[in-house]
Design a protein around this motif. Structure first.
Motif, PDB file in Angstrom:
ATOM      1  N   SER A 153      55.880 -23.014  35.355  1.00  0.00           N
ATOM      2  CA  SER A 153      54.667 -22.153  35.344  1.00  0.00           C
ATOM      3  C   SER A 153      54.176 -22.207  33.810  1.00  0.00           C
ATOM      4  O   SER A 153      55.175 -21.983  32.797  1.00  0.00           O
ATOM      5  N   LEU A 163      44.313 -20.744  34.701  1.00  0.00           N
ATOM      6  CA  LEU A 163      43.516 -19.713  34.872  1.00  0.00           C
ATOM      7  C   LEU A 163      42.489 -19.756  33.745  1.00  0.00           C
ATOM      8  O   LEU A 163      41.191 -19.407  33.583  1.00  0.00           O
ATOM      9  N   ASN A 190      46.438 -22.049  43.103  1.00  0.00           N
ATOM     10  CA  ASN A 190      47.044 -20.806  42.688  1.00  0.00           C
ATOM     11  C   ASN A 190      47.079 -20.138  44.168  1.00  0.00           C
ATOM     12  O   ASN A 190      48.207 -19.573  44.437  1.00  0.00           O
ATOM     13  N   ASN A 226      54.983 -12.351  38.832  1.00  0.00           N
ATOM     14  CA  ASN A 226      55.299 -13.247  40.280  1.00  0.00           C
ATOM     15  C   ASN A 226      55.155 -14.792  40.001  1.00  0.00           C
ATOM     16  O   ASN A 226      54.949 -15.326  41.111  1.00  0.00           O
ATOM     17  N   ASP A 259      43.043 -15.126  49.082  1.00  0.00           N
ATOM     18  CA  ASP A 259      44.467 -15.530  49.875  1.00  0.00           C
ATOM     19  C   ASP A 259      44.887 -14.251  50.489  1.00  0.00           C
ATOM     20  O   ASP A 259      44.535 -13.301  50.110  1.00  0.00           O
TER      21      ASP A 259
HETATM   22  N1  LIG Z   1      46.201 -16.337  43.868  1.00  0.00           N
HETATM   23  C1  LIG Z   1      47.048 -15.713  42.949  1.00  0.00           C
HETATM   24  N2  LIG Z   1      47.959 -14.697  43.793  1.00  0.00           N
HETATM   25  C2  LIG Z   1      48.844 -14.041  42.651  1.00  0.00           C
HETATM   26  N3  LIG Z   1      48.898 -14.394  41.664  1.00  0.00           N
HETATM   27  C3  LIG Z   1      48.052 -15.296  40.906  1.00  0.00           C
HETATM   28  C4  LIG Z   1      47.161 -15.823  41.668  1.00  0.00           C
HETATM   29  N4  LIG Z   1      46.604 -16.674  41.009  1.00  0.00           N
HETATM   30  C5  LIG Z   1      47.382 -16.424  39.579  1.00  0.00           C
HETATM   31  N5  LIG Z   1      48.076 -15.590  39.796  1.00  0.00           N
HETATM   32  C6  LIG Z   1      48.982 -15.165  38.581  1.00  0.00           C
HETATM   33  O1  LIG Z   1      48.125 -15.307  37.264  1.00  0.00           O
HETATM   34  C7  LIG Z   1      49.102 -16.232  36.495  1.00  0.00           C
HETATM   35  C8  LIG Z   1      48.141 -17.226  35.869  1.00  0.00           C
HETATM   36  O2  LIG Z   1      48.043 -18.230  36.571  1.00  0.00           O
HETATM   37  P1  LIG Z   1      47.713 -19.703  35.982  1.00  0.00           P
HETATM   38  O3  LIG Z   1      46.677 -19.432  34.686  1.00  0.00           O
HETATM   39  O4  LIG Z   1      47.071 -20.613  37.000  1.00  0.00           O
HETATM   40  O5  LIG Z   1      48.994 -20.165  35.324  1.00  0.00           O
HETATM   41  P2  LIG Z   1      50.525 -20.826  36.314  1.00  0.00           P
HETATM   42  O6  LIG Z   1      49.766 -21.184  37.611  1.00  0.00           O
HETATM   43  O7  LIG Z   1      50.668 -21.883  35.489  1.00  0.00           O
HETATM   44  O8  LIG Z   1      51.409 -19.780  36.427  1.00  0.00           O
HETATM   45  C9  LIG Z   1      50.375 -16.551  37.444  1.00  0.00           C
HETATM   46  O9  LIG Z   1      51.340 -16.760  36.673  1.00  0.00           O
HETATM   47  C10 LIG Z   1      50.236 -15.634  38.556  1.00  0.00           C
HETATM   48  O10 LIG Z   1      51.025 -14.613  37.986  1.00  0.00           O
END
Ligand SMILES: Nc1ncnc2c1ncn2[C@@H]1O[C@H](COP(=O)(O)OP(=O)(O)O)[C@@H](O)[C@H]1O
Ligand SMILES: [Mg+2]
Length: 414
Positions: free
Chosen positions: A376, A381, A320, A370, A348
């Motif tokens: 996606s 998470l 991510n 975003n 990050d």
């Molecule tokens: N490091 C990050 N920086 C910015 N936004 C993040 C970050 N990690 C996660 N997100 C946000 O959290 C949401 C959920 O993440 P995740 O569960 O990994 O789903 P995906 O990666 O499939 O979108 C993402 O769609 C993004 O909007």
């Protein structure tokens, strides 16, 4: 239960105080009754003696000095013996039945006293009845509360701050009802969890499946389709199939973790080594955007956790971070250790997370404003959080929009 504890019960205290008060009252009554009886016997004896002496002195006035000492000093022993001898001839003796004693006849003192005692027992009975009624009322309250629990009503509980056995019964009863509420709530949540999961899964699978059906229809209905066209449909089908496969695999993984169906093993892991291995697995992803990943600290930190699953959780976070960080950006990982816990910080320098998204990003299928991948899903998470929490860890996130996001994981040491 020992005696002292029994005595502490408010029910007993109430009975004891009242019975004691009643007894004092009844003793006083008894005292005055007996006093009155004895006084009237005394009057009778005095009358009898007076009559006897009056009778004698009327006949023999000269005897006055002889007999008056009976009244003032009582009888002498030889006089008593002689009197006894003479009167015995007429059947008048110490053991004469009370009914035959003219002085006492008509009094029936023993019978009256017995009746009196019986009469006095009535208020005692009434008192006990009253106290028992209070006990029965309490028992009725308890059975009412139990009925309520059976009816799934948990707000009419028993009073807890009462002293004694009823108080402790109230506390245990309420604890039991609380337990039951929790179990029911847990069941309800599990049911809701399954329902949501099923609807999420069917929703996520329906879209690619619908596309696949259309592509397949097209290929079947037009056997003479140009090769180039056919390849396009087949290529798109493959993309959808890949997506479905990935979806199913991740969903099953998430469902198993969330349902607590995975037995995480507890190994002693070198934290630094595990993190290096996770970063190594993602090196090609990082190289594509010429991003750098740095790890600091944690050389001597150990964790009790499941290595495979923890690596997956870390990789999700790093992936991510890389996805949301621009070209040539940097992801910094810091491993911290103190006396209480091990902490992993993954930071990050990307666009960060919108404040509206922040409370939701750990939810299953939640994608932020975003999200930048074509497919996606919002599973990463959720899975990461479940993996960490199932192993008694805590994960939190902070973010300043346009400056980056920071994920922090802590595991308590034991
Ligand atoms: N490091 C990050 N920086 C910015 N936004 C993040 C970050 N990690 C996660 N997100 C946000 O959290 C949401 C959920 O993440 P995740 O569960 O990994 O789903 P995906 O990666 O499939 O979108 C993402 O769609 C993004 O909007
Ligand atoms: Mg992700």
């Amino acid at each position: 239960m020992n005696m002292i504890e029994v005595l502490r019960n408010p029910e007993w205290k109430s009975i004891a105080v009242k019975v004691l008060a009643l007894q004092v009252l009844l003793s006083l009554l008894m005292f005055f009754y007996m006093h009155h009886q004895v006084e009237s016997i005394n009057t009778t004896i005095v009358n009898q003696n007076t009559a006897l002496i009056g009778h004698l002195l009327m006949k023999e006035p000269g005897l006055e000095n002889e007999v008056i000492h009976f009244i003032t000093q009582g009888a002498k022993a030889d006089e008593l013996a002689e009197g006894k001898r003479i009167l015995a001839q007429y059947g008048y003796q110490g053991d004469i039945p009370i009914e035959n004693q003219p002085v006492l006849s008509g009094r029936s003192l023993p019978l009256k006293t017995a009746a009196q005692v019986l009469l006095l027992l009535i208020p005692l009975m009434l008192l006990l009845l009253w106290e028992y009624r209070k006990l029965f009322d309490k028992i009725r309250t308890i059975s009412y509360a139990a009925e309520q629990v059976v009816e799934n009503q948990f707000d009419n509980l028993l009073p807890e701050n009462e002293e004694g056995e009823f108080g402790s019964l109230g506390r245990s009863f309420n604890a039991m009802a609380g337990r039951l509420t929790n179990s029911l709530e847990q069941l309800r949540q599990e049911k809701a969890f399954l329902r949501n999961l099923l609807s999420d899964i069917s929703h996520q699978l329906k879209t690619p499946l619908a596309s696949l059906i259309v592509f397949n229809e097209n290929l079947l209905s037009d056997p003479g389709m140009e090769k180039e066209m056919r390849m396009t449909f087949l290529e798109r089908s493959r993309q959808q199939l890949d997506r479905m496969e990935w979806l199913i695999v991740s969903l099953l993984k998430l469902a198993r973790v969330e349902a607590g169906a995975i037995g995480f093993c507890k190994e002693r892991i070198r934290l630094r080594e595990l993190m290096e291995s996770a970063v190594y697995s993602l090196r090609t992803v990082a190289e594509q955007k010429r991003q750098t990943i740095t790890i600091r600290g944690g050389e001597n930190a150990f964790l009790q956790a499941d290595e495979e699953w923890l690596k997956e959780a870390f990789m999700n976070l790093i992936k991510n971070a890389l996805e949301h960080t621009p070209q040539e950006g940097e992801v910094r990982i810091k491993l911290e250790e103190n006396a209480l816990f091990n902490t992993i910080v993954i930071r990050d320098t990307g666009e960060g997370i919108h404040p509206d998204d922040l409370p939701h990003i750990f939810k299953r299928f939640y994608r932020g404003k975003n999200h930048n991948k074509p497919h996606s899903l919002g599973i990463g998470l959720a899975l990461t959080k479940s993996i960490i929490e199932e192993q008694n860890g805590i994960i939190t996130v902070e973010s300043v929009p346009r400056e980056g996001a920071t994920f922090r994981i802590s595991f308590f040491k034991r």
